[in-house]
Design a protein around this motif. Structure first.
Motif, PDB file in Angstrom:
ATOM      1  N   PHE A 156      28.330  31.927  35.439  1.00 45.19           N
ATOM      2  CA  PHE A 156      29.034  31.321  34.318  1.00 45.19           C
ATOM      3  C   PHE A 156      30.326  32.080  34.058  1.00 45.19           C
ATOM      4  O   PHE A 156      30.324  33.308  33.945  1.00 45.19           O
ATOM      5  CB  PHE A 156      28.149  31.348  33.073  1.00 45.19           C
ATOM      6  N   LYS A 157      31.435  31.335  33.970  1.00 47.24           N
ATOM      7  CA  LYS A 157      32.741  31.935  33.690  1.00 47.24           C
ATOM      8  C   LYS A 157      33.411  31.123  32.583  1.00 47.24           C
ATOM      9  O   LYS A 157      33.781  29.973  32.790  1.00 47.24           O
ATOM     10  CB  LYS A 157      33.608  31.949  34.951  1.00 47.24           C
ATOM     11  N   GLU A 158      33.518  31.710  31.412  1.00 47.10           N
ATOM     12  CA  GLU A 158      34.207  31.064  30.299  1.00 47.10           C
ATOM     13  C   GLU A 158      35.515  31.812  30.096  1.00 47.10           C
ATOM     14  O   GLU A 158      35.527  32.947  29.631  1.00 47.10           O
ATOM     15  CB  GLU A 158      33.340  31.112  29.042  1.00 47.10           C
ATOM     16  N   HIS A 159      36.615  31.188  30.461  1.00 45.04           N
ATOM     17  CA  HIS A 159      37.900  31.865  30.486  1.00 45.04           C
ATOM     18  C   HIS A 159      38.513  31.955  29.096  1.00 45.04           C
ATOM     19  O   HIS A 159      38.459  31.001  28.313  1.00 45.04           O
ATOM     20  CB  HIS A 159      38.861  31.134  31.434  1.00 45.04           C
TER      21      HIS A 159
ATOM     22  N   ASN B 182      40.785  35.584  23.338  1.00 48.25           N
ATOM     23  CA  ASN B 182      41.615  35.857  24.507  1.00 48.25           C
ATOM     24  C   ASN B 182      40.860  36.709  25.526  1.00 48.25           C
ATOM     25  O   ASN B 182      41.446  37.194  26.485  1.00 48.25           O
ATOM     26  CB  ASN B 182      42.946  36.522  24.119  1.00 48.25           C
ATOM     27  N   SER B 183      39.550  36.893  25.341  1.00 44.75           N
ATOM     28  CA  SER B 183      38.691  37.542  26.325  1.00 44.75           C
ATOM     29  C   SER B 183      37.847  36.497  27.047  1.00 44.75           C
ATOM     30  O   SER B 183      37.404  35.516  26.440  1.00 44.75           O
ATOM     31  CB  SER B 183      37.758  38.555  25.658  1.00 44.75           C
ATOM     32  N   SER B 184      37.636  36.713  28.335  1.00 40.47           N
ATOM     33  CA  SER B 184      36.770  35.833  29.127  1.00 40.47           C
ATOM     34  C   SER B 184      35.375  36.431  29.205  1.00 40.47           C
ATOM     35  O   SER B 184      35.198  37.640  29.078  1.00 40.47           O
ATOM     36  CB  SER B 184      37.328  35.674  30.541  1.00 40.47           C
ATOM     37  N   ILE B 185      34.383  35.569  29.418  1.00 41.35           N
ATOM     38  CA  ILE B 185      32.999  36.019  29.641  1.00 41.35           C
ATOM     39  C   ILE B 185      32.611  35.660  31.062  1.00 41.35           C
ATOM     40  O   ILE B 185      32.804  34.525  31.498  1.00 41.35           O
ATOM     41  CB  ILE B 185      32.028  35.356  28.647  1.00 41.35           C
ATOM     42  N   TYR B 186      32.074  36.641  31.799  1.00 43.96           N
ATOM     43  CA  TYR B 186      31.605  36.416  33.156  1.00 43.96           C
ATOM     44  C   TYR B 186      30.160  36.888  33.258  1.00 43.96           C
ATOM     45  O   TYR B 186      29.778  37.866  32.622  1.00 43.96           O
ATOM     46  CB  TYR B 186      32.416  37.233  34.183  1.00 43.96           C
ATOM     47  N   GLY B 187      29.383  36.229  34.098  1.00 45.06           N
ATOM     48  CA  GLY B 187      28.054  36.755  34.347  1.00 45.06           C
ATOM     49  C   GLY B 187      27.129  35.735  34.958  1.00 45.06           C
ATOM     50  O   GLY B 187      27.433  34.545  35.063  1.00 45.06           O
ATOM     51  N   ASN B 188      25.958  36.208  35.348  1.00 44.16           N
ATOM     52  CA  ASN B 188      24.977  35.396  36.035  1.00 44.16           C
ATOM     53  C   ASN B 188      23.821  35.046  35.103  1.00 44.16           C
ATOM     54  O   ASN B 188      23.221  35.932  34.498  1.00 44.16           O
ATOM     55  CB  ASN B 188      24.439  36.149  37.255  1.00 44.16           C
ATOM     56  N   PHE B 189      23.552  33.751  34.949  1.00 38.72           N
ATOM     57  CA  PHE B 189      22.370  33.299  34.228  1.00 38.72           C
ATOM     58  C   PHE B 189      21.261  33.063  35.260  1.00 38.72           C
ATOM     59  O   PHE B 189      21.338  32.108  36.032  1.00 38.72           O
ATOM     60  CB  PHE B 189      22.656  31.994  33.477  1.00 38.72           C
TER      61      PHE B 189
ATOM     62  N   LEU C 145      40.145  42.303  37.386  1.00 34.34           N
ATOM     63  CA  LEU C 145      40.669  41.617  38.569  1.00 34.34           C
ATOM     64  C   LEU C 145      39.664  41.641  39.713  1.00 34.34           C
ATOM     65  O   LEU C 145      39.511  40.658  40.453  1.00 34.34           O
ATOM     66  CB  LEU C 145      41.984  42.259  39.011  1.00 34.34           C
ATOM     67  N   ILE C 146      38.955  42.753  39.867  1.00 37.29           N
ATOM     68  CA  ILE C 146      37.945  42.848  40.925  1.00 37.29           C
ATOM     69  C   ILE C 146      36.817  41.861  40.660  1.00 37.29           C
ATOM     70  O   ILE C 146      36.342  41.159  41.551  1.00 37.29           O
ATOM     71  CB  ILE C 146      37.398  44.290  41.023  1.00 37.29           C
ATOM     72  N   VAL C 147      36.383  41.783  39.399  1.00 33.00           N
ATOM     73  CA  VAL C 147      35.267  40.926  39.029  1.00 33.00           C
ATOM     74  C   VAL C 147      35.664  39.458  38.955  1.00 33.00           C
ATOM     75  O   VAL C 147      34.920  38.577  39.369  1.00 33.00           O
ATOM     76  CB  VAL C 147      34.683  41.387  37.664  1.00 33.00           C
ATOM     77  N   GLY C 148      36.879  39.185  38.451  1.00 30.51           N
ATOM     78  CA  GLY C 148      37.246  37.814  38.127  1.00 30.51           C
ATOM     79  C   GLY C 148      38.170  37.111  39.093  1.00 30.51           C
ATOM     80  O   GLY C 148      38.515  35.944  38.869  1.00 30.51           O
TER      81      GLY C 148
ATOM     82  N   TYR D 221      28.884  38.817  42.302  1.00 31.55           N
ATOM     83  CA  TYR D 221      28.860  39.003  40.856  1.00 31.55           C
ATOM     84  C   TYR D 221      27.536  39.554  40.351  1.00 31.55           C
ATOM     85  O   TYR D 221      27.494  40.397  39.475  1.00 31.55           O
ATOM     86  CB  TYR D 221      29.130  37.666  40.151  1.00 31.55           C
ATOM     87  N   THR D 222      26.434  39.060  40.892  1.00 29.33           N
ATOM     88  CA  THR D 222      25.136  39.450  40.354  1.00 29.33           C
ATOM     89  C   THR D 222      24.950  40.945  40.398  1.00 29.33           C
ATOM     90  O   THR D 222      24.634  41.595  39.400  1.00 29.33           O
ATOM     91  CB  THR D 222      23.998  38.767  41.147  1.00 29.33           C
TER      92      THR D 222
END
Length: 342
Positions: A70-73, A117-124, A288-291, A331-332
């Motif tokens: 899931f990536k919410e920019h 102005n922050s994004s959320i990244y991660g694995n559900f 940048l590495i993650v996203g 990502y995981t």
């Protein structure tokens, strides 16, 4: 990345339901504000409730059959909303905000408060149930409804009047749970629902803000004009991380001597100027590495390091891993490892 993992990306939080629909359907029920899903991806219910201008709620109840990345920019321009996120079962292990990759989001019974102005990244991960209630409160709405509070607590003007990102979290207990039950209730008549919801949101935001003020005044006790100058200086640094930034140039920009700026900077940001520039570069590098799919040399250049070796050494000193190791495994694994890096 696992073969059965699905990617869901959201670029506009205000149109979350519309953007999510083509990525996760088909649905049992569907509108631009409401989705009910029971398909191969899993079971879910999503609802967006517009209470009034500058205030809306998102409700999400999800059980997935597959791993979903899931990536919410975040908003690319100046933040418009403060987000109050109640994750009733905690976030999945390894979820992170782009501007705060060292902060774990996965603790249960926490309210997350952050600027949009922050994004959320991660694995559900599959087969886990998650319920979220998210309040989106615009800064214009805050200024209308918390005018006296904001005058008395200039700390919160940082997010409202500048481009700075904001993140905090606090535990919540029975008091908040009972209040949230009112926001989740559908038993009110339609004509009463929005005014009741607004009243509940006002109570929640008031409680959160007054609890967050403990110690905040001491941290940001300098004059608001000085805060504004330091915020502008920070934004200049963020906008120019790929360039050479000298302390002398920063002094000229703000119009202070090196000694005065050193003391003000340390009091305000809790870092020396040199260390804060390095900190921001490392934070941007992690994001940048993650996203992104940029190479390590490109990332090094984007955060102001011409030497990949020098960048790699600094990054390893900061995180305990090389940039390649940090990215390795998708990502995981990266997100699961983040909690153990700090």
């Amino acid at each position: 990345m696992k073969e059965d993992q699905i990617i869901v990306e959201i670029f506009d939080r205000e149109n979350w339901v519309v953007e999510a629909a083509p990525q996760i359907g088909p649905f049992i029920e569907e509108s631009d504000k409401h989705l009910v899903m029971d398909n191969d991806l899993g079971k879910a219910r999503f609802e967006l409730i517009n209470i009034e201008d500058g205030l809306f709620i998102r409700y999400s109840d999800v059980t997935l059959n597959h791993n979903v990345l899931f990536k919410e920019h975040g908003r690319k321009s100046k933040a418009k909303f403060m987000v109050f996120e109640f994750a009733f079962h905690g976030y999945p292990e390894g979820m992170t905000l782009s501007h705060f990759p060292d902060k774990s989001l996965s603790d249960e019974k926490n309210i997350l408060i952050y600027s949009d102005n922050s994004s959320i990244y991660g694995n559900f991960p599959a087969n886990l149930h998650h319920t979220f209630l998210t309040l989106y409160v615009s800064f214009d709405w805050l200024k209308r409804n918390f005018k006296d509070f904001l005058k008395s607590h200039s700390y919160f003007d940082i997010g409202i009047e500048t481009n700075r990102t904001f993140f905090n979290k606090m535990e919540y207990g029975v008091h908040f749970e009972k209040t949230l039950e009112q926001l989740m209730s559908r038993s009110y008549p339609l004509e009463l629902r929005k005014p009741i919801y607004k009243g509940v949101v006002l109570m929640i935001v008031s409680e959160v803000y007054y609890r967050l003020t403990d110690g905040a005044e001491a941290k940001y006790s300098m004059k608001k004009e000085i805060q504004g100058k330091l915020d502008e200086l920070e934004q200049y640094i963020k906008d120019n991380l790929e360039e050479e930034i000298s302390i002398e140039d920063l002094c000229k920009r703000i119009g202070f001597s090196k000694t005065k700026l050193h003391h003000l900077f340390k009091d305000y940001f809790k870092y020396s100027m040199y260390d804060y520039i390095k900190f921001l570069r490392m934070q941007k590098a992690k994001s940048l590495i993650v996203g992104t799919n940029l190479g390590i040399s490109e990332i090094a250049n984007k955060v102001g390091y011409n030497s990949v070796t020098h960048f790699t050494n600094l990054f390893k000193k900061e995180t305990g891993l090389t940039p390649t190791q940090f990215k390795k495994g998708g990502y995981t694994e990266v997100f699961e490892g983040l909690r153990n890096l700090y």
